[in-house]
Design an enzyme around this catalytic site. Sequence first.
Site, PDB file in Angstrom:
ATOM      1  N   TYR A 148     115.175  58.403  51.278  1.00  0.00           N
ATOM      2  CA  TYR A 148     113.801  58.896  51.287  1.00  0.00           C
ATOM      3  C   TYR A 148     113.403  59.367  52.680  1.00  0.00           C
ATOM      4  O   TYR A 148     112.856  60.465  52.859  1.00  0.00           O
ATOM      5  CB  TYR A 148     112.856  57.807  50.800  1.00  0.00           C
ATOM      6  CG  TYR A 148     111.393  58.169  50.896  1.00  0.00           C
ATOM      7  CD1 TYR A 148     110.876  59.270  50.223  1.00  0.00           C
ATOM      8  CD2 TYR A 148     110.511  57.392  51.662  1.00  0.00           C
ATOM      9  CE1 TYR A 148     109.531  59.594  50.298  1.00  0.00           C
ATOM     10  CE2 TYR A 148     109.155  57.712  51.747  1.00  0.00           C
ATOM     11  CZ  TYR A 148     108.671  58.814  51.064  1.00  0.00           C
ATOM     12  OH  TYR A 148     107.344  59.138  51.150  1.00  0.00           O
ATOM     13  N   VAL A 189      51.763  28.913  35.770  1.00  0.00           N
ATOM     14  CA  VAL A 189      52.812  27.999  36.223  1.00  0.00           C
ATOM     15  C   VAL A 189      52.958  28.068  37.747  1.00  0.00           C
ATOM     16  O   VAL A 189      52.925  29.146  38.347  1.00  0.00           O
ATOM     17  CB  VAL A 189      54.152  28.332  35.536  1.00  0.00           C
ATOM     18  CG1 VAL A 189      55.318  27.637  36.242  1.00  0.00           C
ATOM     19  CG2 VAL A 189      54.107  27.949  34.072  1.00  0.00           C
TER      20      VAL A 189
END
Length: 374
Positions: A103, A288
């Site tokens: 390669y 709440v």
Amino acid sequence: MKVLVTGSGGFVGKNLIARLHERAGIEVLPFTRNCSEGDLAALAARADFIFHLAGVNRPADASEFTTGNIELTRLLVRSMAQFGRLIPVVFTSSIQAEQNNPYGLSKRAAEDALLAHRSATGSAVYIYRLPNVFGKWCRPNYNSAVATFCHNIARDLPIAINDPAASLSLVYIDDVVEEFIRALNRHRADAGTELSGPFRDVAPVYSTTVGDLADKIRAFKDDREALAVDRVGSGFLRALYSTYLSCLQPGAFAYPLPKHVDPRGEFAEVLKTPDCGQFSYFTAHPGVTRGGHYHHSKCEKFLVIRGRARFRFRQIDTGATAEIEASGDAPQVVETIPGWAHDITNIGDTEMIVMLWANEVFDHNRPDTFACKL
């Protein structure tokens, strides 16, 4: 400007073309493995700039190194010379060009063909000997350990590691493409003059080991279950995290959050960080009140997304008090202050939704949260 991209269907090619399409005044001339030699000559005749990305790095037969790397490059050189035009070329070589394996030898021969063309014609040539490139759209089980690890780990598939201590040098695809775009821009600005010689570099190069790479990617997957995220805002972890996410299948784009529900409303942790705290959200029904505690060091930021809220504060030493009203219609951040007890009450007629950031991840053993009525 007409830009020829060989290997346009490959990993680097697809990322580069995506960037080129974002720019006005550039026509991309793609060359893929399905094109013929005649197509390459015809495209080269039209090109003003060439990115030569096509190549072979893991063939079924070693002879493909010759055809895919050497002969294709020589064909490109002949095509450019045929028309007598000085067309700049960016070539993706490999650090393997310094090695004497098949390669590497094929990549070096391709470099030599381009350098000979440069010497003979004066055409600009830019050669990048790239280490392993990683990023979105990289092909797993082919030539990238990063892509393979990301793909397999994201799918609960095993990965094979022969030597965890083996070193890796990596460059991120966005950095590669950014450098290529800079080469294109510099060349246009300098009216075709070659810039600083033929061999160029991409930075930064990240150094890691195979074992450390696998551990980092596994952590990305585990972090979801822990509602956590690592320091993925910069550098190698940013690039690696982006690559991992790009390997997720659509069914894994979302994940559930555990939530805690009681008569007041609901609460869910969203995200925890290593050193920048955590994000949560909560809801509250009309009337709440939540909170009613103080912290010695912990800091928080509240953002009312929907509804109306009243924040009350009392300094636990002096008894000084304060109140702030906030609404989702007029976003503002309300901060809790160390040493001040605080609570939040829904004073609207609809459910209240509040985002919350705390500067530290909640630690059950050291919560730094002490009940205190206001």
